[in-house]
Every structure is written in structure tokens, then in C-alpha cells.
Design a protein around this motif. Structure first.
Motif, PDB file in Angstrom:
ATOM      1  N   ASP A  16       0.917  -1.378   0.129  1.00 38.58           N
ATOM      2  CA  ASP A  16      -0.054  -0.024   0.128  1.00 38.58           C
ATOM      3  C   ASP A  16       0.811   1.084   0.053  1.00 38.58           C
ATOM      4  OD1 ASP A  16      -2.300  -1.669   0.121  1.00 38.58           O
ATOM      5  OD2 ASP A  16      -2.788  -1.337   2.340  1.00 38.58           O
ATOM      6  N   GLN A  20       0.856   4.544  -2.455  1.00 38.35           N
ATOM      7  CA  GLN A  20       0.716   5.749  -2.305  1.00 38.35           C
ATOM      8  C   GLN A  20       1.876   6.791  -2.640  1.00 38.35           C
ATOM      9  OE1 GLN A  20       0.408   4.934   1.840  1.00 38.35           O
ATOM     10  NE2 GLN A  20      -1.610   5.252   1.942  1.00 38.35           N
ATOM     11  N   GLY A  42      -7.432  -0.806   0.768  1.00 37.90           N
ATOM     12  CA  GLY A  42      -8.270   0.333   0.524  1.00 37.90           C
ATOM     13  C   GLY A  42      -7.303   1.492   0.557  1.00 37.90           C
ATOM     14  N   LYS A  43      -6.281   1.681   1.382  1.00 36.79           N
ATOM     15  CA  LYS A  43      -5.271   2.626   1.204  1.00 36.79           C
ATOM     16  C   LYS A  43      -4.716   2.871   0.075  1.00 36.79           C
ATOM     17  CE  LYS A  43      -4.290   2.160   6.436  1.00 36.79           C
ATOM     18  NZ  LYS A  43      -3.182   1.864   7.164  1.00 36.79           N
ATOM     19  N   THR A  46      -7.269   4.458  -2.434  1.00 34.14           N
ATOM     20  CA  THR A  46      -7.648   5.586  -1.975  1.00 34.14           C
ATOM     21  C   THR A  46      -6.779   6.698  -2.469  1.00 34.14           C
ATOM     22  OG1 THR A  46      -8.774   5.231  -0.130  1.00 34.14           O
ATOM     23  CG2 THR A  46      -8.369   7.493  -0.310  1.00 34.14           C
ATOM     24  N   ALA A  49      -6.732   9.260  -6.048  1.00 37.28           N
ATOM     25  CA  ALA A  49      -7.159  10.403  -6.531  1.00 37.28           C
ATOM     26  C   ALA A  49      -5.962  11.456  -6.917  1.00 37.28           C
ATOM     27  CB  ALA A  49      -8.124  10.737  -5.229  1.00 37.28           C
ATOM     28  N   PRO A  67     -16.027   3.367  -2.460  1.00 37.79           N
ATOM     29  CA  PRO A  67     -15.564   4.953  -2.256  1.00 37.79           C
ATOM     30  C   PRO A  67     -14.206   5.317  -2.869  1.00 37.79           C
ATOM     31  CG  PRO A  67     -16.218   3.778  -0.287  1.00 37.79           C
ATOM     32  CD  PRO A  67     -16.167   2.782  -1.285  1.00 37.79           C
ATOM     33  N   ALA A  68     -13.159   4.479  -2.992  1.00 36.47           N
ATOM     34  CA  ALA A  68     -11.956   4.912  -3.622  1.00 36.47           C
ATOM     35  C   ALA A  68     -12.141   4.965  -5.091  1.00 36.47           C
ATOM     36  CB  ALA A  68     -10.812   3.526  -3.474  1.00 36.47           C
ATOM     37  N   GLU A  71     -14.115   8.358  -5.421  1.00 40.72           N
ATOM     38  CA  GLU A  71     -12.913   9.483  -5.143  1.00 40.72           C
ATOM     39  C   GLU A  71     -12.127   9.731  -6.191  1.00 40.72           C
ATOM     40  OE1 GLU A  71      -9.552  10.868  -1.672  1.00 40.72           O
ATOM     41  OE2 GLU A  71     -10.807   9.068  -1.459  1.00 40.72           O
TER      42      GLU A  71
END
Length: 145
Positions: A16, A20, A42-43, A46, A49, A67-68, A71
Motif C-alpha cells: 500500500d 501511495q 483500501g489505502k 484511495t 485520487a 469509495p476509492a 473519490e
């Protein structure tokens, strides 16, 4: 930072935090492939975005949730995506398909193959949206509702 295409297909050591970092440090990515990266949570998704220039995104087999996707798509709306592979992302629901319908007027290749939590109402909304006119390939095999 000028990298435009990154394919991390089947890279089990990617975490993750790695995703990121990619999303923070490679703002010019146009193509990002995370095919068969079920180890991500999920991190990681996300962080997508932070990549508003993506034209092609492959999340086949990932554990991404609505949600990811919402977003990511709303952050770049209208999104420049023309190819979106959400095959075998079993947690996705109508919410993700509706986000595509609302935010992706240029998408021409789209797959929700194997996702059983979507309904015909979402497919109809997709068809009547702006991207309904640009779609050339739509794979919804496996939708049971």
C-alpha cells in the motif's frame, strides 16, 4: 517524475505504501496497471485520487471498494480515462458504475466482468450517460442482477 506508463502486474512485493508513493511522486502517469494485486488494501486505492491525468487504469483482481473509485473519478471529473478495467473486483456495487457514468465521458473500454453486486439499473444509467455514447467495449458478464 515524468514517467507516464507504469505496469506493476503481479508484483507481490508491492505494498500500500508503495502505491501511495507512486501516486504522490508520479503525477504525470497516464497508464497504471495493478492487475492481480490482491495484496493491496483500501489505502492504496484511495491514493489514486492523486493521479488526475490517468487515461488507462487496470485494477483487475484487486480488492478495491466503491469509495476509492468514487473519490478517484470525482477528483479528475471529467476524467480523461478511456480504459478502465474493474474485472473481478467483487466488492464493487452500482455506486462505482454510476461514478463512471457521471465522471468518465471519454471512456471507450470498460469492464465490470465478474462483479455480481451490480444491477441492471446501473447499466441503464451508464448507457444513458455521456460515456454511453463513447463506449466501444463493455464487459458485464457475470452480473446476476
Amino acid at each position: 517524475p515524468q514517467l507516464q506508463i507504469l505496469d506493476l502486474t503481479r508484483c507481490p512485493q508491492v505494498t500500500d505504501s508503495s502505491i501511495q508513493m507512486v501516486c504522490e511522486c508520479l503525477p504525470n502517469l497516464r497508464v497504471f496497471r495493478l492487475y492481480a494485486m490482491a495484496q493491496l488494501s483500501g489505502k492504496a486505492f484511495t491514493a489514486l485520487a492523486g493521479l488526475p491525468l490517468l487515461e488507462e487504469l487496470d485494477l483487475c483482481g484487486c480488492r478495491v471498494e466503491d469509495p476509492a473509485i468514487e473519490e478517484f473519478l470525482s477528483a479528475a471529473s471529467p476524467s480523461p480515462l478511456h480504459t478502465l478495467n474493474l474485472t473481478w473486483c467483487p466488492a464493487l456495487t452500482d455506486r462505482s458504475m454510476l461514478a463512471v457514468a457521471q465522471c468518465c465521458p471519454r471512456v471507450s473500454w470498460l469492464s465490470f466482468f465478474g462483479n455480481t453486486n451490480m444491477t441492471s439499473s446501473a447499466v441503464e444509467a451508464l448507457a444513458s450517460s455521456a460515456c454511453g455514447r463513447s463506449l466501444r467495449f463493455l464487459d458485464i458478464r457475470g452480473l446476476t442482477q
